[in-house]
Design a protein around this motif. Sequence first.
Motif, PDB file in Angstrom:
ATOM      1  N   ALA A 169       1.046  -1.255  -0.100  1.00 10.64           N
ATOM      2  CA  ALA A 169       0.144  -0.057  -0.200  1.00 10.64           C
ATOM      3  C   ALA A 169       0.995   1.211  -0.030  1.00 10.64           C
ATOM      4  O   ALA A 169       0.753   2.457  -0.501  1.00 10.64           O
ATOM      5  N   VAL A 170       1.943   1.249   0.654  1.00  9.15           N
ATOM      6  CA  VAL A 170       2.545   2.472   1.098  1.00  9.15           C
ATOM      7  C   VAL A 170       3.715   2.609  -0.137  1.00  9.15           C
ATOM      8  O   VAL A 170       3.885   3.745  -0.756  1.00  9.15           O
ATOM      9  N   ASN A 171       4.421   1.561  -0.729  1.00 14.49           N
ATOM     10  CA  ASN A 171       5.300   1.670  -1.550  1.00 14.49           C
ATOM     11  C   ASN A 171       4.912   1.613  -2.987  1.00 14.49           C
ATOM     12  O   ASN A 171       5.471   2.080  -3.972  1.00 14.49           O
ATOM     13  N   SER A 172       3.904   0.676  -3.079  1.00 20.53           N
ATOM     14  CA  SER A 172       3.455   0.524  -4.500  1.00 20.53           C
ATOM     15  C   SER A 172       2.434   1.502  -4.995  1.00 20.53           C
ATOM     16  O   SER A 172       2.045   2.192  -5.977  1.00 20.53           O
ATOM     17  N   LEU A 173       1.197   1.374  -3.956  1.00 23.11           N
ATOM     18  CA  LEU A 173       0.107   2.334  -4.345  1.00 23.11           C
ATOM     19  C   LEU A 173       0.154   3.611  -3.822  1.00 23.11           C
ATOM     20  O   LEU A 173      -0.648   4.463  -4.009  1.00 23.11           O
ATOM     21  N   LYS A 174       1.249   4.008  -2.975  1.00 18.46           N
ATOM     22  CA  LYS A 174       1.267   5.276  -2.466  1.00 18.46           C
ATOM     23  C   LYS A 174       0.111   5.810  -1.860  1.00 18.46           C
ATOM     24  O   LYS A 174      -0.043   7.066  -2.236  1.00 18.46           O
ATOM     25  N   VAL A 175      -0.637   5.155  -1.130  1.00 18.72           N
ATOM     26  CA  VAL A 175      -1.790   5.873  -0.117  1.00 18.72           C
ATOM     27  C   VAL A 175      -0.886   6.879   0.678  1.00 18.72           C
ATOM     28  O   VAL A 175      -0.011   6.957   0.873  1.00 18.72           O
ATOM     29  N   GLU A 176      -1.872   7.752   0.792  1.00 19.21           N
ATOM     30  CA  GLU A 176      -1.735   9.122   1.693  1.00 19.21           C
ATOM     31  C   GLU A 176      -1.940   8.871   2.984  1.00 19.21           C
ATOM     32  O   GLU A 176      -1.578   9.925   3.631  1.00 19.21           O
ATOM     33  N   ASN A 177      -3.000   7.963   3.620  1.00 17.32           N
ATOM     34  CA  ASN A 177      -3.376   7.851   4.791  1.00 17.32           C
ATOM     35  C   ASN A 177      -3.442   6.418   5.213  1.00 17.32           C
ATOM     36  O   ASN A 177      -3.952   5.520   4.240  1.00 17.32           O
ATOM     37  N   ILE A 178      -3.045   6.122   6.378  1.00 16.91           N
ATOM     38  CA  ILE A 178      -3.489   4.864   6.942  1.00 16.91           C
ATOM     39  C   ILE A 178      -4.035   4.957   8.205  1.00 16.91           C
ATOM     40  O   ILE A 178      -3.741   5.862   9.179  1.00 16.91           O
ATOM     41  N   LEU A 179      -5.364   4.343   8.195  1.00 15.92           N
ATOM     42  CA  LEU A 179      -6.280   4.512   9.375  1.00 15.92           C
ATOM     43  C   LEU A 179      -6.606   3.025   9.960  1.00 15.92           C
ATOM     44  O   LEU A 179      -6.838   2.298   9.318  1.00 15.92           O
ATOM     45  N   VAL A 180      -5.888   3.058  11.260  1.00 17.72           N
ATOM     46  CA  VAL A 180      -6.332   1.895  12.184  1.00 17.72           C
ATOM     47  C   VAL A 180      -7.446   1.980  12.852  1.00 17.72           C
ATOM     48  O   VAL A 180      -7.679   2.865  13.654  1.00 17.72           O
ATOM     49  N   ILE A 181      -8.437   0.983  12.735  1.00 16.96           N
ATOM     50  CA  ILE A 181      -9.613   1.120  13.505  1.00 16.96           C
ATOM     51  C   ILE A 181      -9.899   0.109  14.738  1.00 16.96           C
ATOM     52  O   ILE A 181      -9.877  -1.264  14.331  1.00 16.96           O
ATOM     53  N   GLY A 182     -10.057   0.219  15.754  1.00 12.23           N
ATOM     54  CA  GLY A 182     -10.362  -0.269  16.665  1.00 12.23           C
ATOM     55  C   GLY A 182     -12.013  -0.357  17.051  1.00 12.23           C
ATOM     56  O   GLY A 182     -12.610   0.215  16.497  1.00 12.23           O
ATOM     57  N   HIS A 183     -12.355  -1.235  17.881  1.00  8.75           N
ATOM     58  CA  HIS A 183     -13.901  -1.331  18.157  1.00  8.75           C
ATOM     59  C   HIS A 183     -14.233  -1.767  19.452  1.00  8.75           C
ATOM     60  O   HIS A 183     -13.520  -2.387  20.102  1.00  8.75           O
ATOM     61  N   SER A 184     -15.793  -1.443  19.840  1.00  8.71           N
ATOM     62  CA  SER A 184     -15.847  -1.902  21.198  1.00  8.71           C
ATOM     63  C   SER A 184     -16.210  -3.447  21.303  1.00  8.71           C
ATOM     64  O   SER A 184     -16.332  -4.059  20.144  1.00  8.71           O
ATOM     65  N   ARG A 185     -16.186  -4.045  22.124  1.00  5.07           N
ATOM     66  CA  ARG A 185     -16.361  -5.427  22.723  1.00  5.07           C
ATOM     67  C   ARG A 185     -15.475  -6.436  21.515  1.00  5.07           C
ATOM     68  O   ARG A 185     -16.240  -7.269  21.035  1.00  5.07           O
ATOM     69  N   CYS A 186     -14.278  -6.146  21.640  1.00  3.05           N
ATOM     70  CA  CYS A 186     -13.323  -6.701  20.796  1.00  3.05           C
ATOM     71  C   CYS A 186     -12.881  -8.009  21.317  1.00  3.05           C
ATOM     72  O   CYS A 186     -12.034  -7.995  22.494  1.00  3.05           O
ATOM     73  N   GLY A 187     -13.128  -9.322  20.631  1.00  2.00           N
ATOM     74  CA  GLY A 187     -13.025 -10.464  21.347  1.00  2.00           C
ATOM     75  C   GLY A 187     -11.302 -10.834  21.550  1.00  2.00           C
ATOM     76  O   GLY A 187     -10.761 -11.402  22.328  1.00  2.00           O
ATOM     77  N   GLY A 188     -10.583 -10.177  20.322  1.00  2.00           N
ATOM     78  CA  GLY A 188      -9.148 -10.241  20.281  1.00  2.00           C
ATOM     79  C   GLY A 188      -8.585  -9.425  21.579  1.00  2.00           C
ATOM     80  O   GLY A 188      -7.502 -10.172  21.910  1.00  2.00           O
ATOM     81  N   ILE A 189      -8.824  -8.458  21.894  1.00  2.00           N
ATOM     82  CA  ILE A 189      -8.637  -7.736  22.996  1.00  2.00           C
ATOM     83  C   ILE A 189      -8.873  -8.468  24.171  1.00  2.00           C
ATOM     84  O   ILE A 189      -8.051  -8.344  25.184  1.00  2.00           O
TER      85      ILE A 189
END
Length: 302
Positions: A169-189
Amino acid sequence: MATLSPSSFTKNFNSSIDFPITSFQTFAIFGPKLKTEQTHFRLSTSFKTGSPLELKAMKEPPGLTQKLDKNRLDRLAESENGCDLFEDLKHRFLRFKKHKFEENLGHFQNLAEGQAPKFMIIACADSRVCPSVILGFQPGEAFMVRNVANLVPPFESGPSETNAALEFAVNSLKVENILVIGHSRCGGIRALMSMQDEVDSSFIRSWVIVGKNARLNTKSAASHLGFDQQCRHCEKESVDHSLLNLLTYPWIEQKVAKGELSVHGGYYDFVDCTFEKWTLDYKGSNFGKNSRLPVKNRFYWC
């Protein structure tokens, strides 16, 4: 009407039926009659073309007249339900084709030649958290990777599907924004916060341990809270630590430092349908190993 003997059948059916047979009784089975002497049989059948009908002697008493085999019926019901699910998916796809694809044919033809998304999204694999639905991303707008607990491993952790996607994404597609989304009641957390000191070999533990620093910070900062509240605290804390982990990738930090790439955190609460968004404030910040994340442009959408 044809009369069938117990020793030979050539028709195909789709159930297993017990028949108590007494002397000179006659049974009509889809037209043909079954004439037998005193015996008890099970009729094992299949709708598959060319599959022979089997007639097996049974030990059950004749009183169990025409009793259906429950397990076989359950399997049949599951099969039918599976077909219904895919029939529904088929209609969803055809609606998409008619109302999205065909009505925006030029856009999709352009996408067929290549993609140039502005966003890379890192979200949880949780079925309740779909970034395209929540934030309205259309095809071609966001390059996405989803994993358990929306974690970003540090650069030194080695290859994974998440950092492979980041590199592309960063080196080939050259995106301008990275967004990490967390959420409520996450089983992994929740799994991360529930970990015991004993080491086990589960895949889940081996993955969520990536968020161990977020867990330690939560245990320190929210020790006075109940377990559910600690998990909620860690859901947001882990997003911040993933943003810090992004900066361990040299090619990400370089672009962030040049202002070519922005790194953002997000938190989706699906209980009351709210969304928080914040941006990492890189300029003038000193990122040490135990640094708190400096942020800017924090918004709360409700």
